[in-house]
Design an enzyme around this catalytic site. Structure first.
Site, mmCIF file in Angstrom:
data_model
loop_
_atom_site.group_PDB
_atom_site.id
_atom_site.type_symbol
_atom_site.label_atom_id
_atom_site.label_comp_id
_atom_site.label_asym_id
_atom_site.label_seq_id
_atom_site.Cartn_x
_atom_site.Cartn_y
_atom_site.Cartn_z
ATOM 1 N N GLY A 30 0.278 -1.007 -0.156
ATOM 2 C CA GLY A 30 0.307 -0.155 -0.293
ATOM 3 C C GLY A 30 1.440 1.208 0.289
ATOM 4 O O GLY A 30 1.621 0.894 -0.757
ATOM 5 N N HIS A 36 4.696 2.353 -8.180
ATOM 6 C CA HIS A 36 3.719 0.997 -7.421
ATOM 7 C C HIS A 36 2.439 1.466 -9.337
ATOM 8 O O HIS A 36 2.763 0.233 -9.842
ATOM 9 C CB HIS A 36 2.504 1.256 -6.980
ATOM 10 N N GLN A 60 8.792 -9.300 7.410
ATOM 11 C CA GLN A 60 9.285 -8.875 6.708
ATOM 12 C C GLN A 60 9.739 -7.636 8.024
ATOM 13 O O GLN A 60 10.836 -7.146 7.130
ATOM 14 C CB GLN A 60 9.371 -8.684 5.349
ATOM 15 N N ARG A 188 8.414 5.109 1.816
ATOM 16 C CA ARG A 188 8.520 5.691 2.931
ATOM 17 C C ARG A 188 9.323 7.161 2.477
ATOM 18 O O ARG A 188 8.819 7.647 3.679
ATOM 19 C CB ARG A 188 9.969 5.087 3.465
HETATM 20 O O1 PAF Z 1 8.345 -4.420 -1.457
HETATM 21 C C1 PAF Z 1 7.431 -4.379 -1.055
HETATM 22 O O2 PAF Z 1 6.631 -4.164 -1.458
HETATM 23 C C2 PAF Z 1 6.855 -6.170 0.251
HETATM 24 O O3 PAF Z 1 8.036 -6.308 0.412
HETATM 25 C C3 PAF Z 1 6.338 -6.779 -1.808
HETATM 26 C C4 PAF Z 1 6.868 -7.313 -2.250
HETATM 27 C C5 PAF Z 1 4.988 -6.508 -1.278
HETATM 28 C C6 PAF Z 1 6.097 -7.991 -0.106
HETATM 29 O O4 PAF Z 1 5.296 -7.670 0.859
#
Ligand code: PAF
Length: 281
Positions: A30, A36, A60, A188
């Protein structure tokens, strides 16, 4: 755009899909930005139907503060996805992704990727990325997976995951999208203070300086100058390295022809930025 929240419903939906329809997939956490959208546009050009997922994956984040501060902008994200013409948004909650909890998830043999660069600085990060991407791919079952080169090491890790698990998907690595001043787009960036935002493009400048006039021979003095320039601008440097493009092993002396990439991670305040450039493209 269809919004699907449950893995089971996604499976049923795929069961009804027309054979011969190709699916492209862009996984995200998101806080969508033009980077994106470029992945989504590429998917729309190259496949019949485009799936996006939004899921902020807890496994993660090696730093819990980073997880709790991760920006959430769901209404804006959905609006952007609709405007982009995305066909399906997979929007699971944590129980859909990790039905058995997160305590005993699969771990993956990532070889040196777990020890180099991001792997060294963020223990467990790539295991978490693999856990979530493996699960997302098993639910969404796309033909093509689109990922951004800004997270170059992540792309290499996912390539390895696909190979390790024989997942029938093609990985397309797409160029980094940058702001007009060169800063790589990242969710970020919105957490940077105005002062830090104006300093942030220096990260890309320093990577470009490494590329200018690059010759075969030792690289250490160039790297030292780069690290010093970042520190002088106010960055706290995690790493600035030159590595073999194929496996990210560090290169201290360049032979003049092996493909190499410069990769950096550095903090401005509490915000950790990463970037990389191909030095031999
Ligand atoms: O790059 C990201 O935004 C994340 O690491 C991903 C690939 C969506 C996995 O949570």
């Amino acid at each position: 755009m269809i919004i699907i929240r449950e893995a089971e419903r996604f499976r049923r939906f795929l069961g009804e899909k027309a054979t011969g329809t190709s699916f492209g997939f862009v996984p995200t956490m998101g806080a969508l930005h033009a980077g994106h959208l470029a992945l989504l546009h590429r998917s729309k050009r190259e496949t019949d139907k485009t799936i996006c997922s939004i899921f902020v994956n807890p496994t993660q984040f090696n730093d819990p503060a980073d997880f709790s501060k991760y920006p959430i902008t769901l209404e804006d994200d959905i609006r952007m996805l609709e405007m982009t013409g995305v066909d399906i948004l997979f929007l699971p909650d944590v129980h859909e992704i990790y039905p058995e909890g997160t305590a005993s998830l699969e771990t993956y043999d990532l070889g040196r990727m777990d020890q180099l660069l991001e792997g060294r600085q963020r223990p467990g990060h790539f295991q978490g990325v693999c856990q979530v991407v493996h699960r997302l791919l098993s639910v969404t079952r796309p033909d093509v997976l689109f990922m951004g080169r800004k997270d170059f090491q992540q792309c290499m890790v996912i390539r390895r995951l696909i190979h390790l698990k024989s997942i029938p998907v093609r990985l397309e690595i797409c160029d980094t999208v940058r702001e007009a001043d060169g800063l790589a787009m990242s969710s970020r960036n919105m957490r940077l203070s105005p002062d830090d935002r104006s300093t942030a493009p220096i990260l890309y400048d320093v990577l470009n300086r490494l590329k200018r006039g690059l010759d075969a021979g030792p690289l250490e003095s160039r790297l030292r100058a780069g690290r010093e320039a970042l520190a002088a601008a106010g960055f706290r440097v995690d790493y600035l390295e030159i590595c073999r493009t194929t496996d990210l092993e560090p290169v201290t002396e360049w032979d003049g022809h092996t493909p190499i990439t410069a990769l950096a991670a550095a903090f401005l305040g509490e915000v950790r930025l990463i970037d990389n450039i191909d030095l031999t493209a």
